[in-house]
Design a protein around this motif. Structure first.
Motif, PDB file in Angstrom:
ATOM      1  N   LYS A   1      71.149  -7.486  67.580  1.00 25.40           N
ATOM      2  CA  LYS A   1      71.075  -7.687  66.056  1.00 25.40           C
ATOM      3  C   LYS A   1      70.276  -7.116  65.081  1.00 25.40           C
ATOM      4  O   LYS A   1      69.166  -7.474  65.706  1.00 25.40           O
ATOM      5  CB  LYS A   1      71.135  -9.080  64.941  1.00 25.40           C
ATOM      6  N   GLY A   2      70.665  -6.159  64.101  1.00 26.06           N
ATOM      7  CA  GLY A   2      68.778  -5.679  63.315  1.00 26.06           C
ATOM      8  C   GLY A   2      68.405  -5.385  64.270  1.00 26.06           C
ATOM      9  O   GLY A   2      68.239  -4.756  65.038  1.00 26.06           O
ATOM     10  N   GLY A   3      67.129  -5.687  64.110  1.00 30.26           N
ATOM     11  CA  GLY A   3      65.822  -5.136  64.295  1.00 30.26           C
ATOM     12  C   GLY A   3      65.234  -6.225  65.424  1.00 30.26           C
ATOM     13  O   GLY A   3      64.326  -5.830  66.522  1.00 30.26           O
ATOM     14  N   ASP A   4      66.378  -7.246  65.874  1.00 26.72           N
ATOM     15  CA  ASP A   4      65.759  -8.080  66.614  1.00 26.72           C
ATOM     16  C   ASP A   4      66.419  -7.683  68.526  1.00 26.72           C
ATOM     17  O   ASP A   4      67.394  -8.024  68.536  1.00 26.72           O
ATOM     18  CB  ASP A   4      66.393  -9.695  66.672  1.00 26.72           C
ATOM     19  N   PHE A   5      65.732  -7.440  69.298  1.00 25.11           N
ATOM     20  CA  PHE A   5      66.084  -7.192  70.002  1.00 25.11           C
ATOM     21  C   PHE A   5      65.553  -8.347  71.355  1.00 25.11           C
ATOM     22  O   PHE A   5      66.564  -8.284  72.405  1.00 25.11           O
ATOM     23  CB  PHE A   5      64.537  -5.920  71.050  1.00 25.11           C
ATOM     24  N   ARG A   6      65.621  -9.145  70.896  1.00 25.51           N
ATOM     25  CA  ARG A   6      65.899 -10.585  71.758  1.00 25.51           C
ATOM     26  C   ARG A   6      67.794 -11.228  71.326  1.00 25.51           C
ATOM     27  O   ARG A   6      67.352 -11.880  72.810  1.00 25.51           O
ATOM     28  CB  ARG A   6      64.958 -11.920  70.782  1.00 25.51           C
ATOM     29  N   GLU A   7      67.954 -10.851  70.964  1.00 29.00           N
ATOM     30  CA  GLU A   7      69.412 -11.512  70.516  1.00 29.00           C
ATOM     31  C   GLU A   7      70.608 -10.316  70.896  1.00 29.00           C
ATOM     32  O   GLU A   7      69.937  -9.189  69.703  1.00 29.00           O
ATOM     33  CB  GLU A   7      69.849 -11.891  69.389  1.00 29.00           C
ATOM     34  N   HIS A   8      71.517 -10.835  71.479  1.00 31.05           N
ATOM     35  CA  HIS A   8      72.234  -9.880  72.000  1.00 31.05           C
ATOM     36  C   HIS A   8      73.829 -10.113  71.981  1.00 31.05           C
ATOM     37  O   HIS A   8      73.716 -11.952  72.427  1.00 31.05           O
ATOM     38  CB  HIS A   8      72.091  -9.209  73.361  1.00 31.05           C
ATOM     39  N   ILE A   9      74.134  -9.725  71.282  1.00 35.01           N
ATOM     40  CA  ILE A   9      75.849  -9.795  71.384  1.00 35.01           C
ATOM     41  C   ILE A   9      76.849  -8.467  72.136  1.00 35.01           C
ATOM     42  O   ILE A   9      76.006  -7.261  72.025  1.00 35.01           O
ATOM     43  CB  ILE A   9      76.222  -9.320  70.293  1.00 35.01           C
ATOM     44  N   SER A  10      76.967  -8.980  73.072  1.00 34.16           N
ATOM     45  CA  SER A  10      78.651  -7.766  74.587  1.00 34.16           C
ATOM     46  C   SER A  10      79.418  -8.181  73.581  1.00 34.16           C
ATOM     47  O   SER A  10      80.784  -9.276  73.603  1.00 34.16           O
ATOM     48  CB  SER A  10      78.371  -9.444  75.887  1.00 34.16           C
ATOM     49  N   PHE A  11      79.951  -6.445  74.023  1.00 31.98           N
ATOM     50  CA  PHE A  11      81.518  -6.712  73.989  1.00 31.98           C
ATOM     51  C   PHE A  11      81.980  -5.646  75.523  1.00 31.98           C
ATOM     52  O   PHE A  11      80.752  -5.025  76.123  1.00 31.98           O
ATOM     53  CB  PHE A  11      81.789  -5.318  73.043  1.00 31.98           C
ATOM     54  N   ILE A  12      83.241  -6.452  75.881  1.00 30.62           N
ATOM     55  CA  ILE A  12      83.427  -5.691  76.817  1.00 30.62           C
ATOM     56  C   ILE A  12      84.844  -5.101  76.851  1.00 30.62           C
ATOM     57  O   ILE A  12      85.609  -5.260  76.052  1.00 30.62           O
ATOM     58  CB  ILE A  12      83.921  -6.445  77.699  1.00 30.62           C
ATOM     59  N   GLY A  13      84.496  -3.525  77.622  1.00 37.97           N
ATOM     60  CA  GLY A  13      86.117  -3.183  77.281  1.00 37.97           C
ATOM     61  C   GLY A  13      85.972  -1.745  78.330  1.00 37.97           C
ATOM     62  O   GLY A  13      84.547  -1.941  78.869  1.00 37.97           O
ATOM     63  N   VAL A  14      86.652  -0.901  77.749  1.00 35.43           N
ATOM     64  CA  VAL A  14      86.788   0.920  78.842  1.00 35.43           C
ATOM     65  C   VAL A  14      86.542   1.696  78.040  1.00 35.43           C
ATOM     66  O   VAL A  14      86.466   1.719  77.054  1.00 35.43           O
ATOM     67  CB  VAL A  14      88.093   0.545  79.264  1.00 35.43           C
ATOM     68  N   ILE A  15      86.274   2.528  78.891  1.00 33.28           N
ATOM     69  CA  ILE A  15      85.543   3.984  77.982  1.00 33.28           C
ATOM     70  C   ILE A  15      86.997   4.692  78.122  1.00 33.28           C
ATOM     71  O   ILE A  15      87.687   4.606  78.914  1.00 33.28           O
ATOM     72  CB  ILE A  15      84.401   4.948  78.900  1.00 33.28           C
ATOM     73  N   VAL A  16      87.392   5.499  76.622  1.00 36.44           N
ATOM     74  CA  VAL A  16      89.288   6.231  76.506  1.00 36.44           C
ATOM     75  C   VAL A  16      88.355   7.153  75.467  1.00 36.44           C
ATOM     76  O   VAL A  16      87.222   7.659  74.962  1.00 36.44           O
ATOM     77  CB  VAL A  16      90.047   5.085  75.476  1.00 36.44           C
TER      78      VAL A  16
ATOM     79  N   ALA B   1      72.425  -0.125  70.486  1.00 31.72           N
ATOM     80  CA  ALA B   1      73.015  -1.098  72.037  1.00 31.72           C
ATOM     81  C   ALA B   1      72.540  -0.610  73.157  1.00 31.72           C
ATOM     82  O   ALA B   1      71.704   0.416  73.722  1.00 31.72           O
ATOM     83  CB  ALA B   1      74.911  -0.635  71.450  1.00 31.72           C
ATOM     84  N   THR B   2      72.721  -1.178  74.020  1.00 28.63           N
ATOM     85  CA  THR B   2      73.158  -0.633  75.497  1.00 28.63           C
ATOM     86  C   THR B   2      74.750  -0.254  76.163  1.00 28.63           C
ATOM     87  O   THR B   2      75.021  -1.411  76.291  1.00 28.63           O
ATOM     88  CB  THR B   2      72.046  -2.045  76.404  1.00 28.63           C
ATOM     89  N   LEU B   3      75.098   0.701  76.981  1.00 31.23           N
ATOM     90  CA  LEU B   3      75.841   0.626  78.055  1.00 31.23           C
ATOM     91  C   LEU B   3      75.833   0.390  78.879  1.00 31.23           C
ATOM     92  O   LEU B   3      74.892   0.840  79.286  1.00 31.23           O
ATOM     93  CB  LEU B   3      76.882   2.196  77.818  1.00 31.23           C
ATOM     94  N   VAL B   4      76.375  -0.614  79.952  1.00 24.33           N
ATOM     95  CA  VAL B   4      76.661  -0.773  80.923  1.00 24.33           C
ATOM     96  C   VAL B   4      77.739  -0.550  81.440  1.00 24.33           C
ATOM     97  O   VAL B   4      78.498  -0.756  81.274  1.00 24.33           O
ATOM     98  CB  VAL B   4      75.839  -2.515  81.746  1.00 24.33           C
ATOM     99  N   ALA B   5      77.233   0.632  82.996  1.00 25.51           N
ATOM    100  CA  ALA B   5      78.927   1.219  83.559  1.00 25.51           C
ATOM    101  C   ALA B   5      78.197   1.450  84.506  1.00 25.51           C
ATOM    102  O   ALA B   5      77.012   2.042  84.634  1.00 25.51           O
ATOM    103  CB  ALA B   5      79.321   2.769  82.294  1.00 25.51           C
ATOM    104  N   GLN B   6      78.803   1.500  85.388  1.00 27.47           N
ATOM    105  CA  GLN B   6      78.666   1.858  87.174  1.00 27.47           C
ATOM    106  C   GLN B   6      77.651   1.603  87.215  1.00 27.47           C
ATOM    107  O   GLN B   6      76.744   2.294  87.942  1.00 27.47           O
ATOM    108  CB  GLN B   6      79.394   3.481  87.790  1.00 27.47           C
ATOM    109  N   GLY B   7      76.932   0.177  87.332  1.00 24.88           N
ATOM    110  CA  GLY B   7      76.107  -0.508  87.765  1.00 24.88           C
ATOM    111  C   GLY B   7      74.489   0.412  86.289  1.00 24.88           C
ATOM    112  O   GLY B   7      73.387  -0.300  87.169  1.00 24.88           O
ATOM    113  N   ARG B   8      74.820   0.820  85.569  1.00 30.89           N
ATOM    114  CA  ARG B   8      73.466   1.847  84.508  1.00 30.89           C
ATOM    115  C   ARG B   8      73.799   1.520  83.753  1.00 30.89           C
ATOM    116  O   ARG B   8      74.481   1.212  83.344  1.00 30.89           O
ATOM    117  CB  ARG B   8      73.352   2.594  85.041  1.00 30.89           C
ATOM    118  N   SER B   9      72.277   1.384  83.029  1.00 31.78           N
ATOM    119  CA  SER B   9      72.324   1.628  81.689  1.00 31.78           C
ATOM    120  C   SER B   9      72.132   1.805  81.209  1.00 31.78           C
ATOM    121  O   SER B   9      70.773   2.771  81.001  1.00 31.78           O
ATOM    122  CB  SER B   9      71.092  -0.186  81.720  1.00 31.78           C
TER     123      SER B   9
END
Length: 146
Positions: free
Chosen positions: A3-18, A114-122
């Protein structure tokens, strides 16, 4: 997604690359030196195109339900999550989404770290959501490297 410039608060979405719809590559997303409101960590130059992540039906953050909002990507158009910054419609190059009377901000975009987490890597990246976008249940991820 942060959220905004605050790296302490994270919101996660889960999906697949398409596969995307193929039009984002034609959109020029302005780099840091082209827009005054960009934060210092926004890339000077972004790679063309976007990586699309289709959000799973149960992959939305609990925040949506707690706010009484539907679990759909277009919910982001109501700004339930403060973006790091916004890009105005006219600041893009070749932006085919233009304002309309019932949506004057159509084509402008919210941007989140954001951070994309895929196959154990960020992978650090950015989520860009244009108001009124028709990409369906996909988030568009941008980066300055492939």
């Amino acid at each position: 997604m942060s959220k905004g410039g605050d790296f302490r608060e994270h919101i996660s979405f889960i999906g697949v690359i398409v596969d995307g719809v193929g039009k984002h590559v034609e959109l020029h997303v302005p780099g840091r030196n082209e827009i005054p409101q960009a934060p210092s960590d926004w890339p000077v130059t972004l790679e063309k195109g976007s990586l699309n992540v289709r959000i799973d039906p149960d992959g939305y953050p609990p925040l949506f339900v707690s706010l009484g909002l539907p679990n759909v990507v277009r919910t982001l158009d109501t700004r339930p999550i403060e973006p790091a910054f916004e890009i105005c419609q006219q600041e893009f190059g070749n932006n085919q989404l233009t304002p309309v009377p019932h949506m004057p901000n159509r084509g402008s975009a919210q941007v989140w770290r954001a951070t994309l987490v895929a196959q154990g890597r960020s992978y650090p990246c950015w989520v860009l959501r244009r108001y009124g976008s028709g990409v369906g249940e996909q988030l568009e991820l941008l980066s300055d490297y492939i």
